[in-house]
Design a protein around this motif. Sequence first.
Motif, PDB file in Angstrom:
ATOM      1  N   HIS A 103      -0.519  -1.977  13.680  1.00 53.80           N
ATOM      2  CA  HIS A 103      -0.293  -2.341  12.275  1.00 53.80           C
ATOM      3  C   HIS A 103       0.387  -3.698  12.109  1.00 53.80           C
ATOM      4  CE1 HIS A 103      -0.415   2.220  11.214  1.00 53.80           C
ATOM      5  NE2 HIS A 103      -1.609   1.717  11.445  1.00 53.80           N
ATOM      6  N   TRP A 137       0.823  -1.212   0.000  1.00 53.56           N
ATOM      7  CA  TRP A 137       0.000   0.000   0.000  1.00 53.56           C
ATOM      8  C   TRP A 137       0.859   1.265   0.000  1.00 53.56           C
ATOM      9  CZ3 TRP A 137      -5.379   0.742   0.181  1.00 53.56           C
ATOM     10  CH2 TRP A 137      -5.793   2.042   0.526  1.00 53.56           C
ATOM     11  N   ARG A 138       1.928   1.218   0.826  1.00 52.58           N
ATOM     12  CA  ARG A 138       2.775   2.409   0.925  1.00 52.58           C
ATOM     13  C   ARG A 138       3.829   2.474  -0.176  1.00 52.58           C
ATOM     14  NH1 ARG A 138       3.831   2.411   7.400  1.00 52.58           N
ATOM     15  NH2 ARG A 138       2.152   3.829   7.951  1.00 52.58           N
ATOM     16  N   ARG A 139       3.857   1.480  -1.047  1.00 51.95           N
ATOM     17  CA  ARG A 139       4.812   1.379  -2.139  1.00 51.95           C
ATOM     18  C   ARG A 139       6.245   1.364  -1.613  1.00 51.95           C
ATOM     19  NH1 ARG A 139       1.357   1.713  -6.086  1.00 51.95           N
ATOM     20  NH2 ARG A 139       2.822   1.670  -7.812  1.00 51.95           N
ATOM     21  N   LYS A 140       6.424   0.651  -0.513  1.00 49.60           N
ATOM     22  CA  LYS A 140       7.749   0.549   0.099  1.00 49.60           C
ATOM     23  C   LYS A 140       8.382  -0.801  -0.225  1.00 49.60           C
ATOM     24  CE  LYS A 140       9.477   1.414   4.832  1.00 49.60           C
ATOM     25  NZ  LYS A 140      10.701   2.075   4.529  1.00 49.60           N
ATOM     26  N   ARG A 142       1.257  13.439   2.932  1.00 46.38           N
ATOM     27  CA  ARG A 142       1.812  12.985   1.646  1.00 46.38           C
ATOM     28  C   ARG A 142       2.204  14.147   0.748  1.00 46.38           C
ATOM     29  NH1 ARG A 142      -2.594   9.183   0.128  1.00 46.38           N
ATOM     30  NH2 ARG A 142      -2.387   7.685   1.798  1.00 46.38           N
ATOM     31  N   LEU A 167       0.183  -2.071   6.333  1.00 46.26           N
ATOM     32  CA  LEU A 167       1.097  -0.929   6.355  1.00 46.26           C
ATOM     33  C   LEU A 167       2.510  -1.351   6.751  1.00 46.26           C
ATOM     34  CD1 LEU A 167      -1.263   1.780   7.934  1.00 46.26           C
ATOM     35  CD2 LEU A 167      -0.687   1.425   5.529  1.00 46.26           C
ATOM     36  N   LYS A 176       7.499   7.103   9.629  1.00 49.43           N
ATOM     37  CA  LYS A 176       6.300   6.811  10.431  1.00 49.43           C
ATOM     38  C   LYS A 176       6.589   5.864  11.593  1.00 49.43           C
ATOM     39  CE  LYS A 176       3.512   7.403   6.294  1.00 49.43           C
ATOM     40  NZ  LYS A 176       2.554   8.465   6.410  1.00 49.43           N
ATOM     41  N   ASN A 230       4.353  10.407  13.428  1.00 53.68           N
ATOM     42  CA  ASN A 230       4.828  10.572  12.053  1.00 53.68           C
ATOM     43  C   ASN A 230       5.645  11.852  11.926  1.00 53.68           C
ATOM     44  OD1 ASN A 230       3.441   8.291  11.575  1.00 53.68           O
ATOM     45  ND2 ASN A 230       1.925   9.166  10.178  1.00 53.68           N
ATOM     46  N   THR A 281      -4.048  -4.081   2.420  1.00 59.66           N
ATOM     47  CA  THR A 281      -3.841  -2.723   2.944  1.00 59.66           C
ATOM     48  C   THR A 281      -2.787  -2.703   4.058  1.00 59.66           C
ATOM     49  OG1 THR A 281      -5.580  -2.924   4.620  1.00 59.66           O
ATOM     50  CG2 THR A 281      -6.263  -2.100   2.465  1.00 59.66           C
TER      51      THR A 281
END
Length: 477
Positions: free
Chosen positions: A433, A37-40, A344, A80, A351, A395, A78
Amino acid sequence: MAPSSTCPELLSQLGDLLGPRHVVTERDEIAPRLIDWRRKYTGNALALVKPGTTAEVAAVVRACADCRTPIVPQGGHTSLVGGSTPDLDGRAVILSTERLTRVRDVDPVNNTMTVEAGCILQSLQEEAARHDRLFPLSLAAEGTCRIGGNLATNAGGLNVLRYGNARDQVLGLEVVLPDGQVWDGLRTLRKDNTGYDLKQLFVGSEGTLGIITAATLKLQPQPLEAATAFCAVRDVDAALDLLARCQQATAQSLTSFELIPRIGIDLSLKHVAGSVDPLEGAYDWYVLVEAQGGHGDGGLKAALEGALMQAYEDGLVLDAAPAESAAQAQTFWHLREAVVEAQRHEGGSIKHDIAVPVSSVPAFLTEATAKVHEMVPGIRPVPFGHLGDGNLHFNLTQPEGADTQAFLARWDEVNAAVHDIVARYRGSISAEHGIGQMKVAENARFKPPVELEMMRAIKRSLDPGNIMNPGKVIDLD
Ligand code: FAD
């Protein structure tokens, strides 16, 4: 290039079991399932499989177990913490629960519903409401995440203060074990002291011990009224004093007590459409308070407003806006949710999802904020979240004009420093999470060795071949 299995016949075998259209190997269709989801995190996989029944899940697991092929369960994807993303070697099969969407039973008298793992969380809230009941689990991803994923991560969210985490919502589970056996633990009992509470092993295990295929969930009465207010508070200590007063005044009916710093409001007003500051002045800290229950006669609202008025007179609350309608309450919630999105637009964010004892939140915030300022001059902390649970998303937005990649390159170093402070307060480095692949090493740094060894013993005993979501939660070496 498509990776290959150690068993060349596995894909055709899976096709025979599920029908070829439920075994996806086309790269375009699999691609979104390979990035988190976070494109990590990105990964690779042999195939995406979509069983439609528990028996099919069991058959897939048996076939994969025979080939020692890893399985990555995926619900709404989803996560994280990279929990639902396979690793890069491409040997894994992604098992999606998206076709397991039956509501098997709703029993309003017993206040339970039995549902399959692929049901979208929001659809279950709606199903409960159709029976004049409440399913209280609620989080921003509720339109996408699936109940199996919620249980596998022991999700928290917005109503934990009153109703607890996902683990508190479950009475029974059906699980496909790593050898393909089906455990029917779909009990509907509120009392059952007949041995180890095995369902709780699977809740929060993030797909590393088996695949949850169905769950029996607790339902609650629909609250007759809700009272919501947006308040500016003197400081975080004052917020905690207010928390206790509101709990007392509403007879423990508080469902949410969310902390928001001024910078969170400023960024939301700047970047997220529909954000409105309900108060006129600018203050350092705000809380969004919500209570649900009451008798439907406006008494809950009166009780909350009474507590706020007294807190105002005592200097804890500097200003407050009680919601006069459900629509106004929605705008308060919109502002709370906008904080995540707003960050963002300001570049990179490092985070944290931490918990400390509620009483330690002010001291933690002071210490952690000083530390990150010392490490990264100009850094912009945006700590917000579930103050009532002691769970903050600490964060950190990059300094204005900073190089995003250079800032994000410091992610691990900053995480480690913040987590060291969390540990001094005997807190948690992952409040809601989970661990996924992101926090395996960090978790091992803080858990007592005896606890890690117990976790490994459980994992090895249930999944000796280490095929269930390997590399997540616990390192076996
Ligand atoms: P996935 O992401 O698909 O999977 C999560 C993990 O569970 C993976 O390890 C996966 O392998 C495993 N898994 C999935 N399904 C099964 C199954 N049937 N059996 C066994 N293992 C399984 N979390 C909170 O706790 N509170 C929040 O407030 C919150 N807010 C969020 C807001 C947003 C916008 C987003 C993107 C995420 C948020 N989350 C929050 C993260 C949270 O973990 C998920 O949203 C949710 O609980 C995961 O459900 P999912 O179906 O997407 O699971």
